[in-house]
Design a protein around this motif. Sequence first.
Motif, PDB file in Angstrom:
ATOM      1  N   LEU A  52       0.840  -1.197   0.000  1.00  0.00           N
ATOM      2  CA  LEU A  52       0.000   0.000   0.000  1.00  0.00           C
ATOM      3  C   LEU A  52       0.876   1.248   0.000  1.00  0.00           C
ATOM      4  N   ALA A  53       1.937   1.191  -0.778  1.00  0.00           N
ATOM      5  CA  ALA A  53       2.810   2.353  -0.920  1.00  0.00           C
ATOM      6  C   ALA A  53       2.104   3.431  -1.737  1.00  0.00           C
ATOM      7  N   ALA A  54       2.642   4.633  -1.667  1.00  0.00           N
ATOM      8  CA  ALA A  54       2.049   5.753  -2.400  1.00  0.00           C
ATOM      9  C   ALA A  54       1.902   5.410  -3.875  1.00  0.00           C
ATOM     10  N   GLY A  55       0.726   5.719  -4.405  1.00  0.00           N
ATOM     11  CA  GLY A  55       0.469   5.489  -5.816  1.00  0.00           C
ATOM     12  C   GLY A  55      -0.061   4.115  -6.156  1.00  0.00           C
ATOM     13  N   ALA A  56      -0.266   3.260  -5.162  1.00  0.00           N
ATOM     14  CA  ALA A  56      -0.741   1.899  -5.428  1.00  0.00           C
ATOM     15  C   ALA A  56      -2.177   1.919  -5.934  1.00  0.00           C
ATOM     16  N   THR A  57      -2.507   0.906  -6.721  1.00  0.00           N
ATOM     17  CA  THR A  57      -3.868   0.733  -7.217  1.00  0.00           C
ATOM     18  C   THR A  57      -4.431  -0.553  -6.628  1.00  0.00           C
ATOM     19  N   LEU A  58      -5.673  -0.495  -6.187  1.00  0.00           N
ATOM     20  CA  LEU A  58      -6.257  -1.690  -5.587  1.00  0.00           C
ATOM     21  C   LEU A  58      -7.741  -1.795  -5.869  1.00  0.00           C
ATOM     22  N   ILE A  59      -8.204  -3.038  -5.881  1.00  0.00           N
ATOM     23  CA  ILE A  59      -9.621  -3.356  -6.005  1.00  0.00           C
ATOM     24  C   ILE A  59     -10.125  -3.813  -4.648  1.00  0.00           C
ATOM     25  N   LEU A  60     -11.276  -3.303  -4.251  1.00  0.00           N
ATOM     26  CA  LEU A  60     -11.965  -3.754  -3.048  1.00  0.00           C
ATOM     27  C   LEU A  60     -13.328  -4.298  -3.451  1.00  0.00           C
TER      28      LEU A  60
ATOM     29  N   ARG B 155     -12.422  10.851   1.296  1.00  0.00           N
ATOM     30  CA  ARG B 155     -11.162  10.635   2.017  1.00  0.00           C
ATOM     31  C   ARG B 155     -10.002  11.299   1.270  1.00  0.00           C
ATOM     32  N   ARG B 156      -9.201  12.063   1.979  1.00  0.00           N
ATOM     33  CA  ARG B 156      -8.077  12.778   1.370  1.00  0.00           C
ATOM     34  C   ARG B 156      -7.028  11.793   0.844  1.00  0.00           C
ATOM     35  N   GLY B 157      -6.560  12.026  -0.371  1.00  0.00           N
ATOM     36  CA  GLY B 157      -5.502  11.195  -0.926  1.00  0.00           C
ATOM     37  C   GLY B 157      -5.981   9.899  -1.531  1.00  0.00           C
TER      38      GLY B 157
ATOM     39  N   GLY C 218      -3.886  10.120   2.632  1.00  0.00           N
ATOM     40  CA  GLY C 218      -2.611  10.686   2.211  1.00  0.00           C
ATOM     41  C   GLY C 218      -1.671   9.759   1.483  1.00  0.00           C
ATOM     42  N   LEU C 219      -2.128   8.551   1.072  1.00  0.00           N
ATOM     43  CA  LEU C 219      -1.237   7.618   0.373  1.00  0.00           C
ATOM     44  C   LEU C 219      -1.362   7.698  -1.150  1.00  0.00           C
ATOM     45  N   ASP C 220      -2.241   8.565  -1.630  1.00  0.00           N
ATOM     46  CA  ASP C 220      -2.435   8.707  -3.076  1.00  0.00           C
ATOM     47  C   ASP C 220      -2.783   7.361  -3.711  1.00  0.00           C
ATOM     48  N   LEU C 221      -3.737   6.648  -3.093  1.00  0.00           N
ATOM     49  CA  LEU C 221      -4.179   5.355  -3.603  1.00  0.00           C
ATOM     50  C   LEU C 221      -5.310   5.543  -4.603  1.00  0.00           C
ATOM     51  N   THR C 222      -5.365   4.664  -5.584  1.00  0.00           N
ATOM     52  CA  THR C 222      -6.519   4.584  -6.463  1.00  0.00           C
ATOM     53  C   THR C 222      -7.286   3.319  -6.110  1.00  0.00           C
ATOM     54  N   VAL C 223      -8.529   3.485  -5.703  1.00  0.00           N
ATOM     55  CA  VAL C 223      -9.360   2.368  -5.261  1.00  0.00           C
ATOM     56  C   VAL C 223     -10.485   2.147  -6.261  1.00  0.00           C
ATOM     57  N   VAL C 224     -10.569   0.941  -6.782  1.00  0.00           N
ATOM     58  CA  VAL C 224     -11.681   0.533  -7.639  1.00  0.00           C
ATOM     59  C   VAL C 224     -12.542  -0.416  -6.827  1.00  0.00           C
ATOM     60  N   THR C 225     -13.847  -0.173  -6.788  1.00  0.00           N
ATOM     61  CA  THR C 225     -14.703  -1.030  -5.972  1.00  0.00           C
ATOM     62  C   THR C 225     -16.016  -1.333  -6.674  1.00  0.00           C
TER      63      THR C 225
END
Length: 260
Positions: free
Chosen positions: A97-105, A140-142, A121-128
Amino acid sequence: MNAEQRQQAITDAVVRDGRVTVVNLAADHGVTVETIRRDLAALDRVGALRKVHGGAVAATRLALPETAVTEREHLAAPAKRAIAAAALSSLLDGGLLAAGATLILDAGTSVGALARILPEGLDLTVVTSSVLTAARLAGRRGLTVRVLGGEVRGITQAAVGPEALAALSRLRVDLAVLGTNGLSADHGLSTPDPDEAAVKTAMVRAARRVVVLADATKTGQEHLVSFADLSDVDLLVTDIPPTTALSTCLTGSGTEVLVA
């Protein structure tokens, strides 16, 4: 309270909470842990529950009727929160879950518990696929939040169907975090609804690494549709060590197991 009444109360607690512990039961009923262990052994013999290390879980192996997501969130809630916290710690420590990671939930309730504690603040991209998770994370910020399109199932509040599958077929993400209704050596990961199973399979295919969050009540259950093999799972996070047979299969498939 005599032994019969106490054992009925224990059975009711397992049905309600999904999991009970010897220590808590002894304190609740004012008896020794040895007495509770004898109660659990007796209840296990008649199939009322399944005795595990430190306590017991629900004995049901066959699929139970689906319940609404808002109801399922309260089942085994402490275990789900512990699983979510352990998973988050592992993913952060491992750099997944480092900065810029992409994840599906997905729309699982244990995954929803993880979504609640995702740090800002981790700059994550979440696809759900979950309307509820998207709503919780949108401010949520970031976090950049993307929702899969398609028909939304009322019982799970999850997007399913051709639109969701088409979107997932074009994605490649760092991580997919999934829940499951059933987990067994013979049937892998399973769920009652074919449309949700298809979306979960597509999520597995879209991810470089797959994490599954499953409390002990899911172990041994086999639902209608298998959506992934054990070998598809990189990390399983649960609250009670798997049975010896399942643990052997998980080791053979290369799946890491983390007990919260």
